[in-house]
Write a protein that holds these residues in place. Structure first.
Motif, short mmCIF file in Angstrom:
data_model
loop_
_atom_site.label_atom_id
_atom_site.label_comp_id
_atom_site.label_asym_id
_atom_site.label_seq_id
_atom_site.Cartn_x
_atom_site.Cartn_y
_atom_site.Cartn_z
N UNK A 82 21.45 43.82 17.22
CA UNK A 82 22.83 44.04 17.58
C UNK A 82 22.88 44.74 18.94
N UNK A 83 23.75 44.26 19.83
CA UNK A 83 23.89 44.86 21.15
C UNK A 83 25.36 45.06 21.43
N UNK A 84 25.69 46.22 21.95
CA UNK A 84 27.06 46.57 22.30
C UNK A 84 27.06 47.09 23.74
N UNK A 85 27.88 46.47 24.59
CA UNK A 85 27.97 46.89 25.99
C UNK A 85 29.42 47.26 26.28
N UNK A 86 29.64 48.47 26.77
CA UNK A 86 30.99 48.87 27.14
C UNK A 86 31.05 49.08 28.64
N UNK A 87 32.24 48.85 29.19
CA UNK A 87 32.40 49.00 30.62
C UNK A 87 33.80 48.69 31.06
#
Length: 168
Positions: A82-87
């Motif tokens: 699982x990968x979560x990228x915020x920006x």
């Protein structure tokens, strides 16, 4: 400049998502509620930015213009990754970048090709990435369940999943 350790983390994260064809983009509506939509992944490498092609009439574009804080999530449940990228997302008018990202398969949605007037380009400057790999498979979970029942102690989170956090 990133440290060698951070570069290794970024490479590890990119290796988890580089072959994915779809991600979920979560944006914030005007009323503050969250909205999500599946988006096709278009980039060939990762330098701290994500790119998505979409239609200019996509309602998410208005949400992004109002509030650019977004989260992009990749999931590979069969491998427990699982990968979560915020920006921060923004609309970019860059025909050269569209040409660079273009693949013939996009002609399904944009029959006029990369010059289609209906293409919009979203750029996301990623500031935080979290990934979980090798989390509790059924076997691992069963082992820790039995152990917890026998010992009365729960496993620590790092025994269940490997978490990597990178700030840009």
């Amino acid at each position: 400049m990133r440290s060698a350790e951070d570069r290794k983390k970024v490479d590890e994260i990119w290796n988890l998502v580089k072959h994915e064809h779809t991600a979920v983009l979560v944006s914030i509506r005007k009323d503050g509620s969250l909205d999500s939509i599946p988006m096709g992944c278009v980039q060939r490498d990762f330098d701290g930015r994500l790119w998505f092609l979409t239609f200019k009439d996509n309602p998410r574009l208005h949400e992004i213009e109002e509030n650019g804080h977004v989260l992009v999530s990749y999931v590979r449940p069969s491998r427990y990754e699982f990968v979560s990228m915020s920006g921060c997302a923004r609309l970019v008018d860059d025909r050269a970048r569209i040409h660079e990202l273009w693949r013939e398969g996009f002609s399904v949605w944009f029959p006029d090709g990369p010059e289609s007037p209906s293409i919009a380009l979203i750029e996301i400057d990623v500031n935080t990435v979290k990934c979980w790999s090798k989390p509790a498979s059924i076997v691992t979970y069963a082992y820790h369940y039995a152990k917890a029942k026998l010992t009365g102690r729960s496993p620590s989170p790092e025994q269940i999943a490997k978490e990597v956090l990178v700030h840009f």
